[in-house]
Design an enzyme around this catalytic site. Structure first.
Site, PDB file in Angstrom:
ATOM      1  N   TYR A 123       0.830  -1.217   0.000  1.00  0.00           N
ATOM      2  CA  TYR A 123       0.000   0.000   0.000  1.00  0.00           C
ATOM      3  C   TYR A 123       0.864   1.266   0.000  1.00  0.00           C
ATOM      4  CZ  TYR A 123      -4.062  -2.976   1.078  1.00  0.00           C
ATOM      5  OH  TYR A 123      -5.052  -3.925   1.043  1.00  0.00           O
ATOM      6  N   LEU A 165     -17.918  -0.797   1.107  1.00  0.00           N
ATOM      7  CA  LEU A 165     -18.704   0.303   0.532  1.00  0.00           C
ATOM      8  C   LEU A 165     -18.471   0.398  -0.972  1.00  0.00           C
ATOM      9  CD1 LEU A 165     -18.027   3.059   3.245  1.00  0.00           C
ATOM     10  CD2 LEU A 165     -20.019   1.556   3.040  1.00  0.00           C
ATOM     11  N   GLY A 182     -16.700   3.393  -1.989  1.00  0.00           N
ATOM     12  CA  GLY A 182     -17.414   4.665  -1.808  1.00  0.00           C
ATOM     13  C   GLY A 182     -18.690   4.721  -2.638  1.00  0.00           C
TER      14      GLY A 182
HETATM   15  N1  LIG Z   1      -7.136  -7.832   0.056  1.00  0.00           N
HETATM   16  C1  LIG Z   1      -7.287  -7.030  -0.958  1.00  0.00           C
HETATM   17  O1  LIG Z   1      -7.035  -7.398  -2.114  1.00  0.00           O
HETATM   18  C2  LIG Z   1      -7.783  -5.635  -0.731  1.00  0.00           C
HETATM   19  C3  LIG Z   1      -8.135  -4.834  -1.843  1.00  0.00           C
HETATM   20  C4  LIG Z   1      -8.589  -3.547  -1.595  1.00  0.00           C
HETATM   21  C5  LIG Z   1      -8.705  -3.086  -0.292  1.00  0.00           C
HETATM   22  N2  LIG Z   1      -8.336  -3.857   0.771  1.00  0.00           N
HETATM   23  C6  LIG Z   1      -8.464  -3.371   2.173  1.00  0.00           C
HETATM   24  O2  LIG Z   1      -9.791  -2.938   2.365  1.00  0.00           O
HETATM   25  C7  LIG Z   1      -9.809  -1.577   2.802  1.00  0.00           C
HETATM   26  C8  LIG Z   1     -11.059  -0.893   2.326  1.00  0.00           C
HETATM   27  O3  LIG Z   1     -11.106  -0.923   0.910  1.00  0.00           O
HETATM   28  P1  LIG Z   1     -11.493   0.328   0.019  1.00  0.00           P
HETATM   29  O4  LIG Z   1     -10.975   1.580   0.654  1.00  0.00           O
HETATM   30  O5  LIG Z   1     -11.099   0.020  -1.368  1.00  0.00           O
HETATM   31  O6  LIG Z   1     -13.059   0.294   0.023  1.00  0.00           O
HETATM   32  P2  LIG Z   1     -14.239   0.894   0.946  1.00  0.00           P
HETATM   33  O7  LIG Z   1     -13.924   0.726   2.377  1.00  0.00           O
HETATM   34  O8  LIG Z   1     -15.461   0.277   0.399  1.00  0.00           O
HETATM   35  O9  LIG Z   1     -14.252   2.419   0.528  1.00  0.00           O
HETATM   36  C9  LIG Z   1     -13.544   3.394   1.234  1.00  0.00           C
HETATM   37  C10 LIG Z   1     -13.707   4.707   0.479  1.00  0.00           C
HETATM   38  O10 LIG Z   1     -15.079   5.056   0.436  1.00  0.00           O
HETATM   39  C11 LIG Z   1     -15.235   6.444   0.623  1.00  0.00           C
HETATM   40  N3  LIG Z   1     -15.984   6.605   1.891  1.00  0.00           N
HETATM   41  C12 LIG Z   1     -15.855   5.906   3.038  1.00  0.00           C
HETATM   42  N4  LIG Z   1     -16.767   6.303   3.935  1.00  0.00           N
HETATM   43  C13 LIG Z   1     -17.490   7.261   3.341  1.00  0.00           C
HETATM   44  C14 LIG Z   1     -18.576   8.045   3.766  1.00  0.00           C
HETATM   45  N5  LIG Z   1     -19.112   7.897   4.965  1.00  0.00           N
HETATM   46  N6  LIG Z   1     -19.086   8.968   2.897  1.00  0.00           N
HETATM   47  C15 LIG Z   1     -18.557   9.119   1.654  1.00  0.00           C
HETATM   48  N7  LIG Z   1     -17.520   8.402   1.202  1.00  0.00           N
HETATM   49  C16 LIG Z   1     -16.989   7.470   2.039  1.00  0.00           C
HETATM   50  C17 LIG Z   1     -13.849   7.030   0.666  1.00  0.00           C
HETATM   51  O11 LIG Z   1     -13.533   7.312  -0.690  1.00  0.00           O
HETATM   52  P3  LIG Z   1     -12.782   8.649  -1.154  1.00  0.00           P
HETATM   53  O12 LIG Z   1     -11.447   8.555  -0.494  1.00  0.00           O
HETATM   54  O13 LIG Z   1     -12.746   8.512  -2.633  1.00  0.00           O
HETATM   55  O14 LIG Z   1     -13.612   9.781  -0.641  1.00  0.00           O
HETATM   56  C18 LIG Z   1     -13.017   5.872   1.167  1.00  0.00           C
HETATM   57  O15 LIG Z   1     -11.683   5.964   0.798  1.00  0.00           O
HETATM   58  C19 LIG Z   1      -8.484  -1.004   2.293  1.00  0.00           C
HETATM   59  O16 LIG Z   1      -8.073   0.137   3.020  1.00  0.00           O
HETATM   60  C20 LIG Z   1      -7.562  -2.172   2.484  1.00  0.00           C
HETATM   61  O17 LIG Z   1      -7.137  -2.228   3.836  1.00  0.00           O
HETATM   62  C21 LIG Z   1      -7.893  -5.139   0.559  1.00  0.00           C
END
Ligand SMILES: NC(=O)c1ccc[n+]([C@@H]2O[C@H](COP(=O)([O-])OP(=O)(O)OC[C@H]3O[C@@H](n4cnc5c(N)ncnc54)[C@H](OP(=O)(O)O)[C@@H]3O)[C@@H](O)[C@H]2O)c1
Length: 338
Positions: A57, A211, A214
């Site tokens: 990351y 989410l 987002g």
């Molecule tokens: N194992 C794997 O292959 C893998 C892959 C991906 C992720 N991950 C892990 O999963 C975690 C979460 O994944 P993710 O960040 O891709 O997806 P997520 O948790 O579904 O989305 C997070 C994003 O959604 C937006 N957000 C969150 N809360 C919000 C709210 N209340 N209102 C408006 N927008 C909101 C923000 O986007 P903006 O920043 O654009 O505003 C934030 O960065 C990562 O940090 C990582 O630790 C693992």
């Protein structure tokens, strides 16, 4: 905040895990150390102890920021990181699931994290090259060396994980305690094989992108953008339809769509601890309110219906009346189900 046991272990983790892929500005959408610390403070003050990162990351910045944050209170946090993806491009074996990369990557992570142990080490993505016994033996050695407490797996086919668990059971090695997969109202295909497999082995499911990055917050439909490209599947017609239903349910309940989408991943008949990301304190504060939200069976049914997927073979075959008749001799409805 309530706490859950991670898989078949005695490790206690917060019911929400903080995703930290957006800590560090190297990927042009994340936040700097000061902003990351504020998000970490908010999470810790709400009782959160479970942090998710990876060697890859933000080119190592996510681990570096977390290391700086937890260094004076290391034992308090349950720190999960991952290996498999490259963190330098000059070495052929600095990526993949192989033992050489495993040990190299863990040693580099420990330096960036300023700690001498990782609580939960995930294999990040299956490489279809390394034998699973090489991985499990390497995991076992890291546990024996005290560098890793628990082992887990992400983004890997169910049949490979099943063979790993059977091997660990037979050899008395540490079993994989958690399964990290993309899982949300927009991405339900892990329900076919991966989640039933996790239930069978008592593994916790740790959904990533609960989410859908987002999309499920509804903000893209209101014109407020984040980091998802317009052509992403998360913003196609199906995804938008699902998001609209999430928004309807949220309106009926007087809460935010993010809370509904997140709670849908938490209110499951299996242990599910979503890994949710945030690039603003206000986003995390909003998401933390999912903890106290309760979705009614009617709301869950409405969300399930809007997001349903084709289960395919053999699931749909098993449900055919003729197949049931020949399998249970006409007694199907009278037999207690597991
Ligand atoms: N194992 C794997 O292959 C893998 C892959 C991906 C992720 N991950 C892990 O999963 C975690 C979460 O994944 P993710 O960040 O891709 O997806 P997520 O948790 O579904 O989305 C997070 C994003 O959604 C937006 N957000 C969150 N809360 C919000 C709210 N209340 N209102 C408006 N927008 C909101 C923000 O986007 P903006 O920043 O654009 O505003 C934030 O960065 C990562 O940090 C990582 O630790 C693992």
């Amino acid at each position: 905040m309530k706490y859950k046991l991670l898989g078949p272990s005695g490790l206690k983790v917060s019911e929400l895990c903080l995703g930290t892929m957006g800590f560090g500005t190297e990927w042009n959408w994340g936040v700097d150390q000061t902003a990351s610390f504020k998000i970490l403070d908010t999470f810790a003050n709400a009782g959160g102890n479970f942090l998710d990162t990876a060697n890859r990351y933000t080119e190592g910045s996510s681990e570096r920021i977390i290391g700086e944050y937890i260094k004076n209170n290391r034992d308090h946090f349950v720190l999960a990181t991952k290996y498999s993806l490259h963190d330098n491009l000059t070495n052929l074996n600095a990526s993949g699931n192989n033992r050489k990369n495993l040990f190299r990557s863990v040693n580099e992570s420990l330096k960036r994290l300023q700690t001498d142990y990782i609580d939960v080490l995930y294999l990040h993505i299956w490489d279809f090259l390394t034998p699973i016994d090489e991985v499990m033996r390497g995991f076992q050695d890291l546990v024996s060396q005290g560098k890793v407490n628990y082992v887990a797996i992400s983004d890997t086919p169910a049949w490979i994980i099943s063979s790993a668990q059977t091997m660990a059971q037979c050899l008395g090695w540490n079993k994989l305690v958690a399964l990290q997969v993309e899982y949300s109202l927009i991405q339900r295909t892990p329900e076919r094989e991966l989640i039933p497999m996790a239930q069978h082995y008592g593994m916790s499911v740790t959904p990533w992108a609960p989410l859908a990055g987002g999309a499920l917050t509804g903000k893209y439909l209101k014109g407020d953008k984040g980091r998802i490209p317009e052509q992403s599947k998360r913003l196609n017609e199906r995804s938008v339809g699902i998001t609209k239903v999430v928004m309807d349910v949220a309106q009926e309940l007087g809460v935010e769509p993010s809370q509904v989408a997140l709670k849908w991943t938490m209110q499951k008949p299996f242990t599910s601890i979503p890994i949710v990301g945030a690039t603003k304190v206000s986003q995390l504060e909003e998401n933390l309110k999912a903890i106290t939200l309760q979705l009614s069976p009617e709301h869950i049914a409405k969300l399930n219906e809007a997001s349903k997927i084709e289960m395919g073979f053999p699931h749909e075959f098993f449900e055919e009346a003729g197949v049931r008749q020949v399998t249970y001799g006409g007694f199907y409805d009278k037999i207690e189900k597991r």
